[in-house]
Write a protein that holds these residues in place. Structure first.
Motif, PDB file in Angstrom:
ATOM      1  N   PRO A   1      -5.843  -4.869  -6.697  1.00 16.85           N
ATOM      2  CA  PRO A   1      -6.338  -3.539  -7.073  1.00 16.85           C
ATOM      3  C   PRO A   1      -5.500  -2.421  -6.443  1.00 16.85           C
ATOM      4  N   CYS A   2      -5.506  -1.274  -7.116  1.00 19.34           N
ATOM      5  CA  CYS A   2      -4.788  -0.115  -6.581  1.00 19.34           C
ATOM      6  C   CYS A   2      -5.504   0.377  -5.327  1.00 19.34           C
TER       7      CYS A   2
ATOM      8  N   SER B   1      -4.574  -2.661 -18.329  1.00 17.48           N
ATOM      9  CA  SER B   1      -4.639  -4.025 -17.809  1.00 17.48           C
ATOM     10  C   SER B   1      -3.246  -4.651 -17.826  1.00 17.48           C
ATOM     11  N   ALA B   2      -3.167  -5.841 -17.368  1.00 21.29           N
ATOM     12  CA  ALA B   2      -1.933  -6.625 -17.332  1.00 21.29           C
ATOM     13  C   ALA B   2      -0.867  -5.956 -16.465  1.00 21.29           C
ATOM     14  N   ARG B   3      -1.288  -5.350 -15.385  1.00 22.34           N
ATOM     15  CA  ARG B   3      -0.330  -4.759 -14.449  1.00 22.34           C
ATOM     16  C   ARG B   3      -0.046  -5.801 -13.374  1.00 22.34           C
ATOM     17  N   GLU B   4       1.113  -5.694 -12.775  1.00 24.89           N
ATOM     18  CA  GLU B   4       1.525  -6.760 -11.873  1.00 24.89           C
ATOM     19  C   GLU B   4       1.661  -6.353 -10.416  1.00 24.89           C
ATOM     20  N   SER B   5       1.870  -5.063 -10.123  1.00 20.03           N
ATOM     21  CA  SER B   5       2.102  -4.699  -8.730  1.00 20.03           C
ATOM     22  C   SER B   5       1.620  -3.277  -8.448  1.00 20.03           C
ATOM     23  N   PHE B   6       1.759  -2.895  -7.169  1.00 20.46           N
ATOM     24  CA  PHE B   6       1.401  -1.547  -6.740  1.00 20.46           C
ATOM     25  C   PHE B   6       2.202  -0.499  -7.518  1.00 20.46           C
ATOM     26  N   GLN B   7       3.425  -0.830  -7.934  1.00 20.63           N
ATOM     27  CA  GLN B   7       4.269   0.093  -8.689  1.00 20.63           C
ATOM     28  C   GLN B   7       3.601   0.516 -10.002  1.00 20.63           C
ATOM     29  N   ASP B   8       2.671  -0.267 -10.495  1.00 22.09           N
ATOM     30  CA  ASP B   8       1.980   0.053 -11.744  1.00 22.09           C
ATOM     31  C   ASP B   8       0.821   1.028 -11.538  1.00 22.09           C
ATOM     32  N   CYS B   9       0.499   1.321 -10.279  1.00 22.66           N
ATOM     33  CA  CYS B   9      -0.594   2.263  -9.982  1.00 22.66           C
ATOM     34  C   CYS B   9      -0.074   3.698 -10.090  1.00 22.66           C
ATOM     35  N   THR B  10      -0.959   4.613 -10.449  1.00 17.41           N
ATOM     36  CA  THR B  10      -0.614   6.023 -10.587  1.00 17.41           C
ATOM     37  C   THR B  10      -1.309   6.811  -9.485  1.00 17.41           C
TER      38      THR B  10
END
Length: 177
Positions: free
Chosen positions: A1-2, A11-20
């Motif tokens: 989770p972020c 959905s289908a995010r893989e890492s912290f880099q995908d968090c905003t």
């Protein structure tokens, strides 16, 4: 989770880099948020906020989603805003005092937000600027509350009707009474 301060909408995010990072006007106070929470009335939220910040003393916030402290509304003249995180002005200023913009007490100390009504005029409740006494009268001392606190000019003098003491009780010109 972020983590706190971030969210992920999708959905289908893989890492912290995908968090905003939480956007301004919103806050993100828990892990794993899908959508940021809107900043409530009386508060502002800058980018990356983990909790809302209260509008400062002398201001209020009557809408949601404020983005910075300057978005908070200054308390208008004649009113005061005590405390932080206000959603509306607290009340009107006391009689015998005047409140300019950003007043934080009903009886402000002399300064940029207001003060004791100066000698020469009077200040009823909800006064932003001292009112002038009627022509022929003046207020001899500070803190006058009504027009009935204005007294007649001294004999041999005239009062033009002013909210200042300079010229409020001026000598009559030679040949006049």
């Amino acid at each position: 989770p972020c983590p706190i301060g971030f969210y992920r909408n999708g959905s289908a995010r893989e890492s912290f880099q995908d968090c905003t990072e939480c956007i301004s006007g919103y806050y993100c106070d828990e892990t794993g948020l899908a959508l940021p929470k809107e900043c409530p009335r009386g508060y502002f939220c800058v980018s990356g906020s983990t909790y809302p910040q209260p509008c400062p003393l002398g201001t209020y916030g009557n809408s949601t989603g404020l983005r910075r402290s300057t978005d908070c509304t200054p308390c208008p003249g004649g009113y005061y805003c005590d405390g932080i995180g206000r959603t509306e002005p607290t009340d009107v200023c006391d009689a015998g005092f005047y409140c300019r913009e950003k007043a934080y007490t009903s009886a402000p100390p002399d300064g940029p937000t207001g003060g004791v009504c100066p000698a020469g005029g009077y200040c009823p409740p909800k006064t932003a600027f001292p009112a002038a006494c009627d022509p022929g009268k003046y207020s001899a001392s500070p803190g006058a509350k009504t027009k009935y606190d204005c007294v007649p000019c001294d004999p041999g003098n005239f009062c033009a009707g002013s909210s200042v003491t300079d010229g409020a009780n001026s000598p009559c010109a030679a040949g006049y009474y």
